[in-house]
Design a protein around this motif. Structure first.
Motif, PDB file in Angstrom:
ATOM      1  N   LEU A   1       0.829  -1.174   0.103  1.00 14.39           N
ATOM      2  CA  LEU A   1       0.170  -0.020   0.040  1.00 14.39           C
ATOM      3  C   LEU A   1       0.888   1.073   0.075  1.00 14.39           C
ATOM      4  O   LEU A   1       1.850   1.380   0.641  1.00 14.39           O
ATOM      5  CB  LEU A   1      -0.923   0.215   1.295  1.00 14.39           C
ATOM      6  CG  LEU A   1      -2.180   0.554   1.289  1.00 14.39           C
ATOM      7  CD1 LEU A   1      -3.117  -0.305   0.459  1.00 14.39           C
ATOM      8  CD2 LEU A   1      -2.901   0.769   2.550  1.00 14.39           C
ATOM      9  N   PRO A   2       0.652   2.520  -0.821  1.00 21.35           N
ATOM     10  CA  PRO A   2       1.299   3.477  -0.795  1.00 21.35           C
ATOM     11  C   PRO A   2       1.336   4.176   0.738  1.00 21.35           C
ATOM     12  O   PRO A   2       0.312   3.941   1.537  1.00 21.35           O
ATOM     13  CB  PRO A   2       0.581   4.574  -1.463  1.00 21.35           C
ATOM     14  CG  PRO A   2      -0.349   3.769  -2.237  1.00 21.35           C
ATOM     15  CD  PRO A   2      -0.747   2.433  -1.529  1.00 21.35           C
ATOM     16  N   ASP A   3       2.382   4.840   1.180  1.00 23.53           N
ATOM     17  CA  ASP A   3       2.530   5.518   2.362  1.00 23.53           C
ATOM     18  C   ASP A   3       1.365   6.452   2.588  1.00 23.53           C
ATOM     19  O   ASP A   3       1.050   7.120   1.704  1.00 23.53           O
ATOM     20  CB  ASP A   3       3.960   6.249   2.664  1.00 23.53           C
ATOM     21  CG  ASP A   3       4.799   4.950   2.755  1.00 23.53           C
ATOM     22  OD1 ASP A   3       4.478   3.907   3.177  1.00 23.53           O
ATOM     23  OD2 ASP A   3       6.045   5.206   2.623  1.00 23.53           O
ATOM     24  N   GLY A   4       0.921   6.546   3.938  1.00 23.81           N
ATOM     25  CA  GLY A   4      -0.040   7.526   4.279  1.00 23.81           C
ATOM     26  C   GLY A   4      -1.430   7.665   3.846  1.00 23.81           C
ATOM     27  O   GLY A   4      -1.726   8.896   3.623  1.00 23.81           O
ATOM     28  N   ILE A   5      -1.905   6.546   3.356  1.00 18.20           N
ATOM     29  CA  ILE A   5      -3.177   6.580   2.866  1.00 18.20           C
ATOM     30  C   ILE A   5      -4.512   6.639   4.171  1.00 18.20           C
ATOM     31  O   ILE A   5      -4.224   5.872   5.110  1.00 18.20           O
ATOM     32  CB  ILE A   5      -3.668   5.318   2.285  1.00 18.20           C
ATOM     33  CG1 ILE A   5      -2.462   5.197   0.897  1.00 18.20           C
ATOM     34  CG2 ILE A   5      -4.975   5.199   1.895  1.00 18.20           C
ATOM     35  CD1 ILE A   5      -2.867   6.339  -0.169  1.00 18.20           C
ATOM     36  N   ARG A   6      -5.167   7.580   4.088  1.00 21.94           N
ATOM     37  CA  ARG A   6      -6.356   7.916   5.178  1.00 21.94           C
ATOM     38  C   ARG A   6      -7.429   6.840   4.939  1.00 21.94           C
ATOM     39  O   ARG A   6      -8.030   6.672   5.900  1.00 21.94           O
ATOM     40  CB  ARG A   6      -6.576   9.341   5.274  1.00 21.94           C
ATOM     41  CG  ARG A   6      -7.644   9.348   6.506  1.00 21.94           C
ATOM     42  CD  ARG A   6      -7.885  10.852   6.541  1.00 21.94           C
ATOM     43  NE  ARG A   6      -6.702  11.841   7.022  1.00 21.94           N
ATOM     44  CZ  ARG A   6      -6.802  13.055   7.276  1.00 21.94           C
ATOM     45  NH1 ARG A   6      -7.726  13.685   6.751  1.00 21.94           N
ATOM     46  NH2 ARG A   6      -5.711  13.798   7.238  1.00 21.94           N
ATOM     47  N   ALA A   7      -7.642   6.862   3.656  1.00 25.52           N
ATOM     48  CA  ALA A   7      -8.893   6.123   3.324  1.00 25.52           C
ATOM     49  C   ALA A   7      -8.645   5.526   1.995  1.00 25.52           C
ATOM     50  O   ALA A   7      -8.155   6.040   1.275  1.00 25.52           O
ATOM     51  CB  ALA A   7     -10.078   6.797   3.398  1.00 25.52           C
ATOM     52  N   ALA A   8      -9.612   4.544   1.628  1.00 25.92           N
ATOM     53  CA  ALA A   8      -9.369   3.966   0.251  1.00 25.92           C
ATOM     54  C   ALA A   8     -10.824   3.572  -0.148  1.00 25.92           C
ATOM     55  O   ALA A   8     -11.653   3.400   0.376  1.00 25.92           O
ATOM     56  CB  ALA A   8      -8.537   2.703   0.183  1.00 25.92           C
ATOM     57  N   ALA A   9     -10.926   3.731  -1.674  1.00 27.46           N
ATOM     58  CA  ALA A   9     -12.135   3.148  -2.417  1.00 27.46           C
ATOM     59  C   ALA A   9     -11.632   1.958  -3.412  1.00 27.46           C
ATOM     60  O   ALA A   9     -10.707   2.279  -3.878  1.00 27.46           O
ATOM     61  CB  ALA A   9     -12.676   4.303  -2.988  1.00 27.46           C
ATOM     62  N   ILE A  10     -12.428   1.306  -3.514  1.00 20.08           N
ATOM     63  CA  ILE A  10     -12.367   0.204  -4.478  1.00 20.08           C
ATOM     64  C   ILE A  10     -13.510  -0.336  -5.219  1.00 20.08           C
ATOM     65  O   ILE A  10     -14.404  -0.745  -4.629  1.00 20.08           O
ATOM     66  CB  ILE A  10     -11.408  -1.045  -3.918  1.00 20.08           C
ATOM     67  CG1 ILE A  10     -11.142  -2.128  -4.801  1.00 20.08           C
ATOM     68  CG2 ILE A  10     -12.156  -1.708  -2.815  1.00 20.08           C
ATOM     69  CD1 ILE A  10     -10.238  -3.403  -4.177  1.00 20.08           C
ATOM     70  N   GLY A  11     -13.122  -0.562  -6.671  1.00 23.52           N
ATOM     71  CA  GLY A  11     -14.059  -1.117  -7.404  1.00 23.52           C
ATOM     72  C   GLY A  11     -14.564  -0.700  -8.742  1.00 23.52           C
ATOM     73  O   GLY A  11     -14.914  -1.388  -9.648  1.00 23.52           O
ATOM     74  N   PRO A  12     -14.583   0.746  -8.885  1.00 23.69           N
ATOM     75  CA  PRO A  12     -15.112   1.017 -10.358  1.00 23.69           C
ATOM     76  C   PRO A  12     -14.237   0.632 -11.333  1.00 23.69           C
ATOM     77  O   PRO A  12     -13.108   0.769 -11.352  1.00 23.69           O
ATOM     78  CB  PRO A  12     -14.975   2.666  -9.954  1.00 23.69           C
ATOM     79  CG  PRO A  12     -14.976   3.111  -8.681  1.00 23.69           C
ATOM     80  CD  PRO A  12     -14.248   1.773  -7.887  1.00 23.69           C
ATOM     81  N   GLY A  13     -14.862   0.075 -12.248  1.00 20.69           N
ATOM     82  CA  GLY A  13     -14.124  -0.448 -13.695  1.00 20.69           C
ATOM     83  C   GLY A  13     -13.373  -1.624 -13.249  1.00 20.69           C
ATOM     84  O   GLY A  13     -12.692  -2.013 -14.303  1.00 20.69           O
ATOM     85  N   LEU A  14     -13.420  -2.320 -12.134  1.00 19.56           N
ATOM     86  CA  LEU A  14     -12.597  -3.643 -12.123  1.00 19.56           C
ATOM     87  C   LEU A  14     -13.429  -4.894 -12.391  1.00 19.56           C
ATOM     88  O   LEU A  14     -14.564  -4.855 -12.405  1.00 19.56           O
ATOM     89  CB  LEU A  14     -12.319  -3.892 -10.420  1.00 19.56           C
ATOM     90  CG  LEU A  14     -11.336  -2.703  -9.842  1.00 19.56           C
ATOM     91  CD1 LEU A  14     -10.999  -3.052  -8.664  1.00 19.56           C
ATOM     92  CD2 LEU A  14     -10.231  -2.767 -10.868  1.00 19.56           C
TER      93      LEU A  14
END
Ligand SMILES: Nc1ncnc2c1ncn2[C@@H]1O[C@H](COP(=O)(O)O)[C@@H](O)[C@H]1O
Ligand SMILES: Nc1ncnc2c1ncn2[C@@H]1O[C@H](COP(=O)(O)O)[C@@H](O)[C@H]1O
Ligand SMILES: Nc1ncnc2c1ncn2[C@@H]1O[C@H](COP(=O)(O)O)[C@@H](O)[C@H]1O
Ligand SMILES: Nc1ncnc2c1ncn2[C@@H]1O[C@H](COP(=O)(O)O)[C@@H](O)[C@H]1O
Ligand SMILES: [Mg+2]
Ligand SMILES: [Mg+2]
Ligand SMILES: [Mg+2]
Ligand SMILES: [Mg+2]
Lengths: 281, 281, 281, 281
Positions: free
Chosen positions: B92-105
């Motif tokens: 995971l990249p450093d310093g991520i506060r939140a993530a979203a996954i899914g559009p176009g996968l």
């Protein structure tokens, strides 16, 4: 058969209302097959027409090169890469309500193969540009819509442009009846000939449309309206009318010579609003 | 639990003020995982929603093809090329506060692998589209937000769309409580079910949203608001509200059928201004 | 040294007039080195700032991937493909008046090599982002402009962000004097420290700037102004002022959280007009 | 020969009307040869000028890289990939009415080869930028239009820029008469020298044009006007006038320094309308 002008009142009466509690599935998924390395933009123009025209979802079957070009400008569409080749082999994405084929295509043999498969399915089909050729069409329930300009119509019929232009209505009507198709003979006062011998004359549009790409936008709009209208003849006549009305909206403010085909789609938000204000829920 | 409408006053009360002496770090870095060769635009739509929604920085994990497409239109984001594959391997990249996954996968197995790693970290997660599946969720402090439309909710639950739509609130609430997630059941009157059994009904939005891509914009907006709001439930309800309000702003001027998902982000500068005027410093 | 606010009157006094009978050569050619596969958009943002900022010609040294992305949005620039590598080997395009290096760069060693060659030439240099590091600078006539945000300044000095932020002016000034550079310490009330110990505080800008990419736009604006101003200190102070004024123009009409860095360049046509109306020929 | 200012009345008198019942064939197909890996945007700028200038169809002969860049922004054009190489081998697309060559080209030898073939055909030719060199021109009926700025004119003649600029009219006229070409010597008060020794001075334009890329837009506009005007001298003078008028329209509202070449094409819809209102059918 009876012929008449398809006017503003007809459009306002037949443009489908957009009910509130709907989802994209209600407006249908269209398939657009087009685009090649030499003409990668045509499919983007058609796609903009389709998506601003109110289609639910759009799947664009095109090359990777053309897809890369279109997706930045129209991220709302999805792709079926090398779709023409896949269609030529008889496959099709799921859930397609209507299809348009032709803008930017330059491989007539592959188009014929794809059409063999497409024509046996019972879905509305729009054929334009690279999909227009001298051929016959099987009888089917769902409409086949052909959108030649006079030069293309000449190639489809073997008749000269001069002959065809001298009596556009008669020539278009004869073809539509014989082939059982809807024939949109483009140009000033576009003629919409129906397979029952009747037809419409379109009053909108102007010389701003006399530039490369405007026909592609019409193809997309036809695809959208065939997905959203119940009556196919109204869908076709409305698409032609609205397409011309976008050009008229443009020239009411700007120089005709400066218009680009993509400006047509840019006019749709206001033009469609004017025309549908009276019949929204 | 208690359910109610989440209205304009709620939004105005809970939209975070934007203090003067801030820097981008304060608004957080979000990670967006999405995009594939067939659906390269979806991640751009989500990204536009996130960046116009006020996120501090956005890292887009996508393919090189989709990155090349997005970057011209949204040069403000940065990339984590082939991010889904990297996330599937646990990085995971450093310093991520939140993530979203899914559009176009469109690779469900790779998504499962990535989720295994993402769910054990304690950061807010939005799951949409290609990341929605029939699965369970571990208990964690940071919220998991799922954003299915009825068809996707049907696949997640095994229940029919009809059943689910007959009582959207009950169905969503049951799932949210059982799984300990926030469930955004999309469609007219979007339902926001919280894991404690309470929830909100969203009053905004209209049929202009019934077109491909609008859900992607919501995903991005959710990611942004989860980064900038203190209260996750307010973040989710506000994102849904604002997303619908953008469509309402559009249809106050233009035809619903002509709206594109990217127009939603184009409305954010004015819509957010209207809603936040009262609570800026 | 004396420090003061650099205000609107200063800008109006020092913004160069644009005489009538000029050609692009008069405004200089700038070289912009930046962009990488993970950060391809940064160089486009900087380039838009430079070209809307009034540079005569812009040469962008970047990767083929980033060039392909930038050129559709900014066809007015030209490219020096893989420019960082070429600069690292000591070459440079002809006729460059000033250079900026850093946005979107992630190869510190290659940057050091390029800087060795760039610093011995007597042209104004802007160093930002990936070109900021803990290093010393040779004495030279043409200015070196460094544009760190507090985090970058911390890495450049080894001091903590907290220490540096507690007395921004003192810290920036010490560095500028010791290294003989112009140090732009970014953030609310940006500090512009000159090598003679004097400096300016910038009054413009707001929280809309707290988002990824806004610094890149400043880098481009600095490059343009160093090409078009006679006085380098005025060029730097004006670029910082105008950059902030663009954000202020944005927030006078739109929500701060919704601004994108590219919107800053979009404000330049009006913001620069307001500021330069009084001193055009 | 007699020289005079080419003013607004001249433009209004000679801009062709756009009759109603026309199709794109009437406005002609232009071929644009340009673009390279280092200068991929130039051909897009020229193409926007041509298509907003009213050409019927545009075929762009360029590299695949430059085509991919241009097509997203201008989907209305079509491509002849690696057109310069093909033209150098003597081939040409069908139905070309006029051609422009030069923007963004950096291979002088290939240009010479292409010109050998182009010059023997009897179609209007515009030569700009990379197609300008010290060479002679064969006598032919269709006009050859050369568009050097003073630096390029110096390279074409071997005379110094200072010499040429001291008497722009005389220098341009001598060249035009000797070579039998139309020579557009660009810069403030652009000089249009005709092969019969007469010529025009252009009154429009301003310092906003002193930026990379503006010349490319002019090349495209010239191509369009040569396709749509009956009189080639009027076409050239009108293109130069309109190009400058677009810059004047820009500076009436915005800062000169902030204008981009692509903004010129953006002004064409209104500028052409103002100028042609009196002579539309
Ligand atoms: N002078 C004109 N008046 C009205 N419509 C036109 C005119 N010229 C072209 N069109 C329309 O523009 C489109 C051109 O299509 P195409 O020839 O395929 O690019 C068709 O819809 C034509 O009907
Ligand atoms: N008729 C409608 N009224 C309100 N919102 C809608 C309507 N149709 C679709 N939406 C919203 O549009 C988005 C569609 O998402 P998706 O189905 O993932 O593309 C969701 O946010 C839906 O709530
Ligand atoms: N709250 C703020 N007020 C004024 N300027 C700001 C603020 N936040 C960021 N900036 C400016 O935005 C830019 C951010 O640069 P960077 O951190 O490199 O992206 C710099 O020019 C900062 O001075
Ligand atoms: N100061 C100026 N006043 C009027 N026209 C100008 C001025 N500077 C440049 N131009 C025009 O801008 C274009 C520049 O072309 P190029 O040098 O090839 O990019 C030409 O059309 C010039 O005539
Ligand atoms: Mg056509
Ligand atoms: Mg969705
Ligand atoms: Mg920065
Ligand atoms: Mg030039």
């Amino acid at each position: 058969g009876a012929w008449r002008m398809w006017g503003e009142a007809d459009v306002k009466r037949t443009l489908p209302a957009r009910p509130f509690a709907v989802h994209k599935g209600i407006f249908g998924t269209g398939l657009l097959l087009g685009g090649s390395d030499d003409m990668p933009g045509s499919v983007l123009l058609a796609a903009m027409g389709a998506m601003r025209g109110g289609i639910g979802k759009l799947v664009i079957g095109t090359t990777r090169f053309a897809a890369g070009i279109a997706a930045g400008r129209l991220p709302e569409a999805t792709y079926w890469l090398d779709g023409l080749d896949k269609a030529a082999q008889g496959s099709l994405p799921d859930g397609i309500r209507a299809a348009a084929i032709g803008p930017g295509l330059d491989d007539p043999e592959q188009v014929e193969r794809a059409l063999e498969h497409l024509l046996v399915r019972n879905m509305p089909l729009v054929l334009d540009a690279g999909a227009l050729a001298k051929r016959g069409y099987p009888r089917r329930n769902a409409p086949v819509v052909l959108t030649p300009h006079p030069g293309e119509f000449s190639r489809m019929t073997g008749l000269s442009v001069k002959e065809l232009q001298q009596n556009r209505m008669a020539a278009a009507s004869r073809y539509a009846v014989e082939q059982g198709v809807m024939l949109v003979l483009k140009g000033a006062y576009t003629v919409i000939a129906l397979p029952d011998g009747t037809g419409y004359i379109n009053p909108t549009g102007n010389a701003a449309l006399a530039k490369g790409g405007t026909g592609d936008t019409l193809t997309g709009l036809l695809l959208a309206f065939l997905c959203t209208h119940e009556d196919a003849a109204a869908a076709v006549a409305n698409a032609v009318y609205v397409h011309g009305a976008c050009a008229d909206a443009w020239t009411s403010a700007y120089a005709a010579e400066a218009m680009l085909a993509s400006d047509l789609s840019g006019q749709l938000p206001l033009v469609l609003r004017e025309l549908s204000l009276s019949n929204q829920e």
